[in-house]
Scaffold this motif. Sequence first.
Motif, PDB file in Angstrom:
ATOM      1  N   ASP A  58       9.272  -8.639  -8.083  1.00  0.00           N
ATOM      2  CA  ASP A  58       8.368  -9.091  -7.030  1.00  0.00           C
ATOM      3  C   ASP A  58       8.030  -7.943  -6.060  1.00  0.00           C
ATOM      4  O   ASP A  58       6.881  -7.780  -5.668  1.00  0.00           O
ATOM      5  CB  ASP A  58       8.971 -10.250  -6.244  1.00  0.00           C
ATOM      6  N   ALA A  59       9.044  -7.170  -5.709  1.00  0.00           N
ATOM      7  CA  ALA A  59       8.835  -6.043  -4.798  1.00  0.00           C
ATOM      8  C   ALA A  59       7.923  -5.004  -5.445  1.00  0.00           C
ATOM      9  O   ALA A  59       7.023  -4.457  -4.800  1.00  0.00           O
ATOM     10  CB  ALA A  59      10.163  -5.415  -4.396  1.00  0.00           C
ATOM     11  N   GLU A  60       8.155  -4.753  -6.739  1.00  0.00           N
ATOM     12  CA  GLU A  60       7.332  -3.784  -7.461  1.00  0.00           C
ATOM     13  C   GLU A  60       5.886  -4.282  -7.564  1.00  0.00           C
ATOM     14  O   GLU A  60       4.937  -3.522  -7.368  1.00  0.00           O
ATOM     15  CB  GLU A  60       7.911  -3.535  -8.859  1.00  0.00           C
ATOM     16  N   ALA A  61       5.701  -5.557  -7.846  1.00  0.00           N
ATOM     17  CA  ALA A  61       4.358  -6.140  -7.945  1.00  0.00           C
ATOM     18  C   ALA A  61       3.655  -6.081  -6.591  1.00  0.00           C
ATOM     19  O   ALA A  61       2.453  -5.776  -6.516  1.00  0.00           O
ATOM     20  CB  ALA A  61       4.441  -7.573  -8.442  1.00  0.00           C
ATOM     21  N   LYS A  62       4.392  -6.355  -5.534  1.00  0.00           N
ATOM     22  CA  LYS A  62       3.817  -6.304  -4.193  1.00  0.00           C
ATOM     23  C   LYS A  62       3.405  -4.869  -3.848  1.00  0.00           C
ATOM     24  O   LYS A  62       2.317  -4.635  -3.312  1.00  0.00           O
ATOM     25  CB  LYS A  62       4.837  -6.827  -3.183  1.00  0.00           C
ATOM     26  N   ARG A  63       4.250  -3.919  -4.209  1.00  0.00           N
ATOM     27  CA  ARG A  63       3.953  -2.500  -3.959  1.00  0.00           C
ATOM     28  C   ARG A  63       2.692  -2.080  -4.729  1.00  0.00           C
ATOM     29  O   ARG A  63       1.809  -1.441  -4.186  1.00  0.00           O
ATOM     30  CB  ARG A  63       5.135  -1.631  -4.374  1.00  0.00           C
ATOM     31  N   LYS A  64       2.613  -2.501  -5.995  1.00  0.00           N
ATOM     32  CA  LYS A  64       1.449  -2.148  -6.810  1.00  0.00           C
ATOM     33  C   LYS A  64       0.177  -2.787  -6.241  1.00  0.00           C
ATOM     34  O   LYS A  64      -0.885  -2.163  -6.221  1.00  0.00           O
ATOM     35  CB  LYS A  64       1.658  -2.573  -8.260  1.00  0.00           C
ATOM     36  N   ALA A  65       0.285  -4.029  -5.788  1.00  0.00           N
ATOM     37  CA  ALA A  65      -0.870  -4.714  -5.219  1.00  0.00           C
ATOM     38  C   ALA A  65      -1.335  -4.007  -3.945  1.00  0.00           C
ATOM     39  O   ALA A  65      -2.543  -3.814  -3.736  1.00  0.00           O
ATOM     40  CB  ALA A  65      -0.541  -6.174  -4.928  1.00  0.00           C
ATOM     41  N   LEU A  66      -0.381  -3.614  -3.116  1.00  0.00           N
ATOM     42  CA  LEU A  66      -0.740  -2.897  -1.893  1.00  0.00           C
ATOM     43  C   LEU A  66      -1.348  -1.538  -2.213  1.00  0.00           C
ATOM     44  O   LEU A  66      -2.330  -1.123  -1.581  1.00  0.00           O
ATOM     45  CB  LEU A  66       0.484  -2.739  -0.986  1.00  0.00           C
ATOM     46  N   ASN A  67      -0.788  -0.851  -3.215  1.00  0.00           N
ATOM     47  CA  ASN A  67      -1.340   0.442  -3.617  1.00  0.00           C
ATOM     48  C   ASN A  67      -2.776   0.280  -4.125  1.00  0.00           C
ATOM     49  O   ASN A  67      -3.657   1.086  -3.818  1.00  0.00           O
ATOM     50  CB  ASN A  67      -0.477   1.093  -4.705  1.00  0.00           C
ATOM     51  N   GLU A  68      -3.019  -0.755  -4.917  1.00  0.00           N
ATOM     52  CA  GLU A  68      -4.361  -1.003  -5.447  1.00  0.00           C
ATOM     53  C   GLU A  68      -5.327  -1.329  -4.311  1.00  0.00           C
ATOM     54  O   GLU A  68      -6.474  -0.872  -4.310  1.00  0.00           O
ATOM     55  CB  GLU A  68      -4.336  -2.138  -6.472  1.00  0.00           C
ATOM     56  N   GLN A  69      -4.857  -2.087  -3.335  1.00  0.00           N
ATOM     57  CA  GLN A  69      -5.686  -2.415  -2.176  1.00  0.00           C
ATOM     58  C   GLN A  69      -6.082  -1.137  -1.429  1.00  0.00           C
ATOM     59  O   GLN A  69      -7.242  -0.961  -1.059  1.00  0.00           O
ATOM     60  CB  GLN A  69      -4.888  -3.319  -1.236  1.00  0.00           C
ATOM     61  N   GLN A  70      -5.098  -0.272  -1.225  1.00  0.00           N
ATOM     62  CA  GLN A  70      -5.379   0.987  -0.534  1.00  0.00           C
ATOM     63  C   GLN A  70      -6.320   1.861  -1.359  1.00  0.00           C
ATOM     64  O   GLN A  70      -7.211   2.511  -0.814  1.00  0.00           O
ATOM     65  CB  GLN A  70      -4.084   1.733  -0.235  1.00  0.00           C
TER      66      GLN A  70
END
Length: 128
Positions: A42-54
């Motif tokens: 979940d943490a990794e998915a959240k990090r990836k989602a935030l990275n994609e947003q940025q």
Amino acid sequence: MNRSRNLSLLALALACAPLPVLAQSVADMGLPGDAKASAETDAEAKRKALNEQQAQAARAQVEDNVARERARESSIATEAARQEREQAAYAEAVRQHDATVQDYQAARARWESANPACKRNDPVKCPR
């Protein structure tokens, strides 16, 4: 007074003191192995989602910057073309003025040579 100053400094120091870290690692939480893996995923998915947003925001910013730069270059080119047109029109007006002045001076010289009495300010012999 010195004691109240010491107490206020102590209160300030306690207020600024670093707080203990509230977040615990997954291993410290005592979660079972599957829960640990799920939390990490979940943490990794959240990090990836935030990275994609940025990344999307950065791409949008770059596209906006490119569009603004193109608009700026277009404005500069338009302004340069306008200035060239105005300078050409001014140069043509000056050329026409100079030609008119030369024509006048030539006509005046011919008139003066044809009418020497006028050049001598002889009102009787100068044609009107």
